[in-house]
Design an enzyme around this catalytic site. Structure first.
Site, PDB file in Angstrom:
ATOM      1  N   THR A 147      51.702  42.935  56.528  1.00 31.37           N
ATOM      2  CA  THR A 147      50.679  42.281  57.239  1.00 31.37           C
ATOM      3  C   THR A 147      50.600  40.641  56.926  1.00 31.37           C
ATOM      4  OG1 THR A 147      49.247  44.108  57.547  1.00 31.37           O
ATOM      5  CG2 THR A 147      48.126  42.319  57.973  1.00 31.37           C
ATOM      6  N   CYS A 148      50.743  40.342  55.827  1.00 32.94           N
ATOM      7  CA  CYS A 148      50.491  39.114  55.483  1.00 32.94           C
ATOM      8  C   CYS A 148      51.676  38.143  56.294  1.00 32.94           C
ATOM      9  CB  CYS A 148      50.570  38.863  53.893  1.00 32.94           C
ATOM     10  SG  CYS A 148      49.463  39.925  52.837  1.00 32.94           S
TER      11      CYS A 148
END
Length: 160
Positions: free
Chosen positions: A48-49
């Site tokens: 997600t980062c």
């Protein structure tokens, strides 16, 4: 104790990668006298980062600065070499300052740590974003575990 809106940012030191190698960045120098949009991710190069969080702030950097943000910074409990490589691979140079919180001192001082040991990550910083004006937290957006909603660049733009 977890930091709240209206609180001063604690005094800690980050590390950033420069052309001359790793350099310390005092939190007071980063935040005092400026408006800073800072966001924390659980780990560099994590799904997600890398797919959403950092790219969103890179993409919205000009819009954030047009609304009065002097600096955009990303922090994670990772070493400076990893943060430098991640920023370079994502195209963050000149848009988002990559700040290593290698020992988790900033995350701990903020009261925003998480236990990622189930995933082999150990103690990390939670996913959050903040708008800090002259060293004081003006907006604080802490995600629920596993979520990516309120710490996004888009949400922050709505707050400015």
């Amino acid at each position: 104790m977890t930091i709240s809106k209206g609180d001063r940012i604690p005094t800690t030191t980050f590390t950033t990668m420069t052309e001359n190698g790793p350099e310390p960045v005092a939190s007071d120098a980063l935040f005092n006298g400026k408006t800073v949009a800072i966001f924390s991710v659980p780990g560099a190069f994590t799904p997600t980062c890398s797919a959403k969080h950092l790219p969103g702030f890179i993409e919205k950097a000009e819009a954030l600065k047009a609304k009065g943000v002097d600096e955009i910074a990303c922090t994670a409990v990772n070493d400076v070499f990893v943060m430098g490589a991640w920023g370079k691979s994502a195209g963050a140079d000149g848009k988002v300052t990559m700040l290593a919180d290698g020992n988790g001192d900033f995350a701990q001082a903020m009261g925003l740590t998480m236990d990622g040991s189930k995933f082999g990550l150990g103690t990390r910083g939670q996913r959050f974003s903040m708008i800090v004006k002259d060293g004081v937290v003006e907006e604080l957006n802490v995600e629920q575990p596993g979520d990516f909603k309120v710490s996004s660049a888009e949400h922050m733009l709505e707050q400015l």
